[in-house]
Design a protein around this motif. Structure first.
Motif, PDB file in Angstrom:
ATOM      1  N   LYS A  11       0.775  -1.343   0.006  1.00 56.10           N
ATOM      2  CA  LYS A  11       0.036  -0.003  -0.050  1.00 56.10           C
ATOM      3  C   LYS A  11       0.628   1.125  -0.030  1.00 56.10           C
ATOM      4  O   LYS A  11       0.620   2.133  -0.576  1.00 56.10           O
ATOM      5  N   GLU A  14       2.111   1.742  -3.445  1.00 57.91           N
ATOM      6  CA  GLU A  14       1.206   2.308  -4.120  1.00 57.91           C
ATOM      7  C   GLU A  14       0.940   3.470  -4.119  1.00 57.91           C
ATOM      8  O   GLU A  14       0.857   4.326  -5.045  1.00 57.91           O
ATOM      9  N   ASP A  15       0.805   4.033  -2.742  1.00 57.66           N
ATOM     10  CA  ASP A  15       0.779   5.333  -2.519  1.00 57.66           C
ATOM     11  C   ASP A  15       1.839   6.345  -3.150  1.00 57.66           C
ATOM     12  O   ASP A  15       1.629   7.432  -3.720  1.00 57.66           O
ATOM     13  N   GLN A  17       3.997   5.690  -5.447  1.00 59.56           N
ATOM     14  CA  GLN A  17       3.837   5.604  -7.142  1.00 59.56           C
ATOM     15  C   GLN A  17       2.786   6.537  -7.424  1.00 59.56           C
ATOM     16  O   GLN A  17       2.887   7.188  -8.435  1.00 59.56           O
ATOM     17  N   TYR A  18       1.479   6.549  -6.929  1.00 62.30           N
ATOM     18  CA  TYR A  18       0.547   7.433  -7.160  1.00 62.30           C
ATOM     19  C   TYR A  18       1.015   9.132  -7.031  1.00 62.30           C
ATOM     20  O   TYR A  18       0.511   9.643  -8.034  1.00 62.30           O
TER      21      TYR A  18
END
Length: 169
Positions: A11, A14-15, A17-18
Motif C-alpha cells: 500500500k 502504491e501511494d 507511485q500514485y
C-alpha cells in the motif's frame, strides 16, 4: 503478521507511485500553463508573476497593482501553491497583503468561486480550468466585479460596502 506487513508495504508503494505520477502530471501541466500565464501577464501592466525557486515552479507569487477602481495604485501580493493533485484540485491562494476587502478574510483567505472545488455556482473549479483563468479572476473579480457582488467572505464588510461604498475605502 507477515502477510499484513507485506500488504502494508504494498500500500505504501502504491501511494508513493500514485504521488509520483500526480507530481509528474502537475509538472507537465505547469510547463504548458505557466508559459501561457506569463505571456498573458506580460500584456497587462498590473500583474507580475515571480517564483521563489526556479526548481519548484508549483510555488509562486502574483503581485497585482490595480490601475483603476477602489484599490488603484495599491500593490497586493498573493501566494499561489499548486498541489500534486492539480488539475483535479484547484491551486490554493492566499493574500499576503493586508487589505480590507469583502472577499478577503483577515488571515488572507480568499472567497472566489474558481478556487473552490465544490462550488454552488457554475464558476467553481473544474479540471478544464487553468492558471491563466485564476490570474485573470484575481484582477477582474477581486478588484473590479466582486465589489458589486453579494457573495462575500467578510459579511460585515460586504454589507458596509453595499450600504455606503464611499466610506468603505
Amino acid at each position: 503478521m507477515l502477510n499484513l506487513k507485506a500488504r502494508l508495504n504494498g500500500k505504501v508503494d502504491e501511494d508513493r507511485q500514485y504521488m509520483q505520477t500526480r507530481v509528474a502530471v502537475r509538472e507537465r501541466l505547469l510547463a504548458q500553463e505557466l508559459h501561457e500565464l506569463e505571456q498573458t501577464l506580460r500584456n497587462q501592466n498590473q500583474c507580475r508573476l515571480t517564483f521563489p525557486s526556479t526548481s519548484e515552479r508549483h510555488e509562486m507569487y502574483l503581485t497585482i497593482t490595480p490601475q483603476e477602481g477602489y484599490y488603484r495604485g495599491g500593490t497586493f501580493k498573493f501566494h499561489i501553491s499548486v498541489p500534486p493533485e492539480y488539475n483535479i484540485v484547484p491551486p490554493t491562494v492566499k493574500c499576503l497583503t493586508r487589505i480590507w476587502h469583502p472577499n478577503i478574510a483577515e488571515d488572507g483567505a480568499i472567497c472566489l468561486s474558481i478556487l473552490r472545488q465544490n462550488s454552488l455556482d457554475a464558476f467553481g473549479w473544474r479540471p478544464t480550468r487553468n492558471l491563466s483563468e485564476v490570474g485573470n479572476s484575481f484582477s477582474l473579480f477581486l478588484f473590479k466585479i466582486a465589489m458589486q457582488l453579494y457573495f462575500t467572505w467578510n459579511f460585515s464588510d460586504g454589507i458596509l460596502f453595499r450600504q455606503n461604498s464611499d466610506v468603505y475605502i
